[in-house]
Design a protein around this motif. Sequence first.
Motif, mmCIF file in Angstrom:
data_model
loop_
_atom_site.group_PDB
_atom_site.id
_atom_site.type_symbol
_atom_site.label_atom_id
_atom_site.label_comp_id
_atom_site.label_asym_id
_atom_site.label_seq_id
_atom_site.Cartn_x
_atom_site.Cartn_y
_atom_site.Cartn_z
ATOM 1 N N LEU A 38 0.862 -1.178 0.000
ATOM 2 C CA LEU A 38 0.000 0.000 0.000
ATOM 3 C C LEU A 38 0.898 1.228 0.000
ATOM 4 O O LEU A 38 1.891 1.270 0.739
ATOM 5 C CB LEU A 38 -0.886 0.042 1.249
ATOM 6 C CG LEU A 38 -1.972 -1.015 1.360
ATOM 7 C CD1 LEU A 38 -1.436 -2.283 1.970
ATOM 8 C CD2 LEU A 38 -3.114 -0.482 2.204
ATOM 9 N N LEU A 39 0.547 2.213 -0.814
ATOM 10 C CA LEU A 39 1.276 3.479 -0.858
ATOM 11 C C LEU A 39 0.339 4.592 -0.426
ATOM 12 O O LEU A 39 -0.719 4.782 -1.031
ATOM 13 C CB LEU A 39 1.793 3.769 -2.270
ATOM 14 C CG LEU A 39 2.806 2.802 -2.854
ATOM 15 C CD1 LEU A 39 3.150 3.204 -4.292
ATOM 16 C CD2 LEU A 39 4.061 2.755 -2.009
ATOM 17 N N ALA A 40 0.709 5.300 0.624
ATOM 18 C CA ALA A 40 -0.099 6.409 1.138
ATOM 19 C C ALA A 40 0.306 7.685 0.408
ATOM 20 O O ALA A 40 1.308 8.315 0.746
ATOM 21 C CB ALA A 40 0.092 6.550 2.639
ATOM 22 N N LEU A 41 -0.464 8.058 -0.582
ATOM 23 C CA LEU A 41 -0.124 9.201 -1.428
ATOM 24 C C LEU A 41 -0.246 10.533 -0.711
ATOM 25 O O LEU A 41 0.393 11.503 -1.096
ATOM 26 C CB LEU A 41 -1.014 9.200 -2.674
ATOM 27 C CG LEU A 41 -0.918 7.962 -3.554
ATOM 28 C CD1 LEU A 41 -1.905 8.067 -4.709
ATOM 29 C CD2 LEU A 41 0.500 7.746 -4.053
ATOM 30 N N ASP A 42 -1.064 10.571 0.343
ATOM 31 C CA ASP A 42 -1.257 11.835 1.061
ATOM 32 C C ASP A 42 -0.312 11.993 2.247
ATOM 33 O O ASP A 42 -0.339 13.003 2.935
ATOM 34 C CB ASP A 42 -2.709 11.975 1.514
ATOM 35 C CG ASP A 42 -3.155 10.861 2.449
ATOM 36 O OD1 ASP A 42 -2.460 9.825 2.539
ATOM 37 O OD2 ASP A 42 -4.217 11.015 3.083
ATOM 38 N N ALA A 43 0.538 11.001 2.492
ATOM 39 C CA ALA A 43 1.468 11.076 3.623
ATOM 40 C C ALA A 43 2.714 11.869 3.237
ATOM 41 O O ALA A 43 3.262 11.701 2.155
ATOM 42 C CB ALA A 43 1.876 9.679 4.066
ATOM 43 N N ILE A 44 3.130 12.740 4.128
ATOM 44 C CA ILE A 44 4.373 13.483 3.936
ATOM 45 C C ILE A 44 5.226 13.236 5.172
ATOM 46 O O ILE A 44 4.840 13.644 6.269
ATOM 47 C CB ILE A 44 4.111 14.996 3.753
ATOM 48 C CG1 ILE A 44 3.247 15.207 2.526
ATOM 49 C CG2 ILE A 44 5.428 15.755 3.636
ATOM 50 C CD1 ILE A 44 2.787 16.633 2.328
#
Length: 113
Positions: A38-44
């Motif tokens: 899973l890739l969390a696109l909104d995580a910074i």
Amino acid sequence: MNVEALRLYALGKEGVIEECPFGPQTLVFKLHNKMFLLLALDAIPLTMNVKCDPDEAIALREQYPDVVIPGYHMNKQHWNTVLPQQLNSTLVKKMIDDSYALVNKKTGKSNKK
């Protein structure tokens, strides 16, 4: 590795499909309808969740304590959350490969078509 490199690497594996079942902010990669990345696109910064052997999961957390943590919103025994941009790409790819292999092994299906 950035999100596009991770995405292309995962999609390059045989039988992998990409979905967004949790909304557009999370890319989910599946094999035989089972999640392995899973890739969390909104995580910074960018985070990824990978399936792990329980002993390996603990070892990675101990070796990289600020970069590999128990899986966020996942079974903490079997998943790790990783900050991929803070590790070398060889290790990140190995984590993805291991996760893919665990799912492939669990489903009992061959990699061959």
